[in-house]
Scaffold this motif. Structure first.
Motif, PDB file in Angstrom:
ATOM      1  N   PRO A  23       8.240 -12.489  -5.900  1.00  0.00           N
ATOM      2  CA  PRO A  23       8.398 -13.685  -6.651  1.00  0.00           C
ATOM      3  C   PRO A  23       8.496 -13.544  -8.243  1.00  0.00           C
ATOM      4  O   PRO A  23       8.924 -14.324  -8.768  1.00  0.00           O
ATOM      5  N   ASP A  24       7.625 -12.353  -8.703  1.00  0.00           N
ATOM      6  CA  ASP A  24       7.603 -12.195 -10.132  1.00  0.00           C
ATOM      7  C   ASP A  24       8.681 -11.551 -10.608  1.00  0.00           C
ATOM      8  O   ASP A  24       9.050 -11.152 -11.641  1.00  0.00           O
ATOM      9  N   GLY A  25       9.719 -11.069  -9.743  1.00  0.00           N
ATOM     10  CA  GLY A  25      10.804 -10.416 -10.146  1.00  0.00           C
ATOM     11  C   GLY A  25      10.720  -8.919  -9.896  1.00  0.00           C
ATOM     12  O   GLY A  25      11.858  -7.939 -10.060  1.00  0.00           O
ATOM     13  N   THR A  26       9.750  -8.438  -9.444  1.00  0.00           N
ATOM     14  CA  THR A  26       9.274  -6.994  -9.328  1.00  0.00           C
ATOM     15  C   THR A  26      10.128  -6.397  -8.256  1.00  0.00           C
ATOM     16  O   THR A  26      10.287  -7.191  -7.124  1.00  0.00           O
ATOM     17  N   PRO A  27      10.900  -5.441  -8.398  1.00  0.00           N
ATOM     18  CA  PRO A  27      11.892  -4.898  -7.190  1.00  0.00           C
ATOM     19  C   PRO A  27      10.985  -4.422  -6.256  1.00  0.00           C
ATOM     20  O   PRO A  27       9.881  -3.587  -6.503  1.00  0.00           O
ATOM     21  N   VAL A  28      11.078  -4.636  -4.739  1.00  0.00           N
ATOM     22  CA  VAL A  28      10.214  -4.323  -3.733  1.00  0.00           C
ATOM     23  C   VAL A  28      11.342  -3.803  -2.448  1.00  0.00           C
ATOM     24  O   VAL A  28      10.704  -3.764  -1.522  1.00  0.00           O
ATOM     25  N   ASN A  29      12.388  -3.385  -2.773  1.00  0.00           N
ATOM     26  CA  ASN A  29      13.268  -3.037  -1.826  1.00  0.00           C
ATOM     27  C   ASN A  29      12.632  -1.636  -1.076  1.00  0.00           C
ATOM     28  O   ASN A  29      12.749  -1.393   0.097  1.00  0.00           O
ATOM     29  N   ALA A  30      12.048  -0.910  -1.825  1.00  0.00           N
ATOM     30  CA  ALA A  30      11.741   0.452  -1.273  1.00  0.00           C
ATOM     31  C   ALA A  30      10.474   0.163  -0.434  1.00  0.00           C
ATOM     32  O   ALA A  30      10.208   0.879   0.668  1.00  0.00           O
ATOM     33  N   VAL A  31       9.745  -0.852  -1.022  1.00  0.00           N
ATOM     34  CA  VAL A  31       8.274  -1.268  -0.136  1.00  0.00           C
ATOM     35  C   VAL A  31       8.867  -1.638   1.134  1.00  0.00           C
ATOM     36  O   VAL A  31       8.352  -1.333   2.365  1.00  0.00           O
ATOM     37  N   ARG A  32       9.637  -2.781   1.161  1.00  0.00           N
ATOM     38  CA  ARG A  32      10.262  -3.224   2.226  1.00  0.00           C
ATOM     39  C   ARG A  32      11.028  -2.306   3.362  1.00  0.00           C
ATOM     40  O   ARG A  32      10.687  -2.458   4.485  1.00  0.00           O
ATOM     41  N   GLY A  33      11.817  -1.489   2.779  1.00  0.00           N
ATOM     42  CA  GLY A  33      12.452  -0.572   3.819  1.00  0.00           C
ATOM     43  C   GLY A  33      11.619   0.456   4.276  1.00  0.00           C
ATOM     44  O   GLY A  33      11.569   0.558   5.321  1.00  0.00           O
ATOM     45  N   LEU A  34      10.462   0.868   3.618  1.00  0.00           N
ATOM     46  CA  LEU A  34       9.518   1.893   4.078  1.00  0.00           C
ATOM     47  C   LEU A  34       8.669   1.269   5.319  1.00  0.00           C
ATOM     48  O   LEU A  34       8.417   1.831   6.282  1.00  0.00           O
ATOM     49  N   LEU A  35       8.217   0.087   4.985  1.00  0.00           N
ATOM     50  CA  LEU A  35       7.573  -0.690   6.124  1.00  0.00           C
ATOM     51  C   LEU A  35       8.434  -1.029   7.257  1.00  0.00           C
ATOM     52  O   LEU A  35       7.985  -0.933   8.473  1.00  0.00           O
ATOM     53  N   ASP A  36       9.767  -1.428   7.056  1.00  0.00           N
ATOM     54  CA  ASP A  36      10.678  -1.374   8.239  1.00  0.00           C
ATOM     55  C   ASP A  36      10.731  -0.172   8.946  1.00  0.00           C
ATOM     56  O   ASP A  36      10.901   0.047  10.286  1.00  0.00           O
ATOM     57  N   PHE A  37      10.932   0.993   8.065  1.00  0.00           N
ATOM     58  CA  PHE A  37      11.058   2.366   8.817  1.00  0.00           C
ATOM     59  C   PHE A  37       9.716   2.660   9.641  1.00  0.00           C
ATOM     60  O   PHE A  37       9.793   2.958  10.894  1.00  0.00           O
ATOM     61  N   ILE A  38       8.501   2.256   9.132  1.00  0.00           N
ATOM     62  CA  ILE A  38       7.397   2.517   9.700  1.00  0.00           C
ATOM     63  C   ILE A  38       7.218   1.565  11.175  1.00  0.00           C
ATOM     64  O   ILE A  38       6.700   2.166  12.305  1.00  0.00           O
ATOM     65  N   ALA A  39       7.765   0.504  10.928  1.00  0.00           N
ATOM     66  CA  ALA A  39       7.793  -0.388  12.204  1.00  0.00           C
ATOM     67  C   ALA A  39       8.627   0.126  13.368  1.00  0.00           C
ATOM     68  O   ALA A  39       8.258   0.032  14.564  1.00  0.00           O
ATOM     69  N   ARG A  40       9.818   0.574  12.924  1.00  0.00           N
ATOM     70  CA  ARG A  40      10.725   1.073  13.959  1.00  0.00           C
ATOM     71  C   ARG A  40      10.316   2.254  14.530  1.00  0.00           C
ATOM     72  O   ARG A  40      10.169   2.448  15.774  1.00  0.00           O
TER      73      ARG A  40
END
Length: 250
Positions: A23-40
């Motif tokens: 929400p504050d504009g900080t990029p979190v694409n790597a965070v999101r992608g890593l968590l998706d990888f771990i979930a998969r």
């Protein structure tokens, strides 16, 4: 299951749009992608244990002292009494502390060792494991850990986490022509531009594999090169002798 965390979050950063932001504009694409990888990975392979292995030092000084070119092309700033600064996109650099915080909040074990890379942590944990191990990485150096006897596999991410290449003994032999336990020597001979490993000039992948099939390991090869009574050809003998200092420390 042992994760080469930096390998995965770099892949996540480049694979998930940078429009994914907090929400504050900080990029979190790597965070999101890593968590998706771990979930998969966890839903597909159902590991009994999970460790995110960490680069406390991505370019340890003791390795640089042995091979000065080691990862030199990725250094943007040298730090005399600390860890050199690695070339990392700014939007990814700000996410690394967030990744650590999120993994801690989720209760996922994160393990690193000062003065060592994640590879070293993975190698140590694999050697100590009493059961099957899956190593998730995009780093070919870890192919040396593969062992059918010990039920150690590498889940190689070069084609993406959704299309993993599962490497066992037969897969390594088919792909490179050497046994997993010979892979480290193979990489030393061939060289690896991604790590700044020079290799032996004039010896490529095919020749390296042929030599290891003939001599078994690098030590036997070097011994033959220094033994005037051996049947090793003069050209090969000269190449190995020229690279003697490198081969001693690699």
């Amino acid at each position: 299951m042992l994760l080469d965390t930096a390998s995965l979050y770099f892949r996540a950063y480049f694979g998930v749009p940078d429009s994914v932001r907090a929400p504050d504009g900080t990029p979190v694409n790597a965070v999101r992608g890593l968590l998706d990888f771990i979930a998969r990975l966890t839903s597909t392979y159902r590991p009994t244990h999970l460790v995110c292995c960490w680069d406390n030092d991505w370019r340890p000084q003791w390795r640089v002292d042995l091979i000065p070119s080691y990862k030199a092309h990725r250094v943007v700033a040298e730090v005399a009494e600390g860890v050199d600064v690695e070339e990392t996109p700014d939007p990814l650099a700000v996410q690394v502390p967030l990744i650590q915080e999120v993994l801690a909040a989720l209760g996922i074990a994160v393990l690193g060792a000062d003065g060592y890379e994640a590879d070293d942590v993975i190698g140590t944990l694999t050697a100590r494991a009493e059961g099957p191990v899956d190593v998730v990485t995009g780093d070919r150096d870890l192919f040396q850990l593969v062992s059918d006897e010990r039920s150690v596999r590498v889940l190689y991410t070069a084609r993406g986490v959704g299309n993993l290449e599962i490497l066992d003994d037969a897969a390594v032999v088919s792909k490179y022509g050497v046994l997993p336990e010979q892979y480290a020597d193979y990489a030393v001979l061939r060289g690896d531009a991604s790590d700044g490993s020079p290799g032996v000039k004039g010896i490529g992948a095919k020749t390296a594999a042929d030599l290891l099939r003939q001599y078994g390991d690098l030590a036997s090869m070097v011994a033959a090169a220094t033994d005037e009574s051996s049947a090793m050809g003069g050209s090969l003998r000269a190449k190995l002798r020229v690279s003697a200092d490198y081969l001693t420390v690699a």
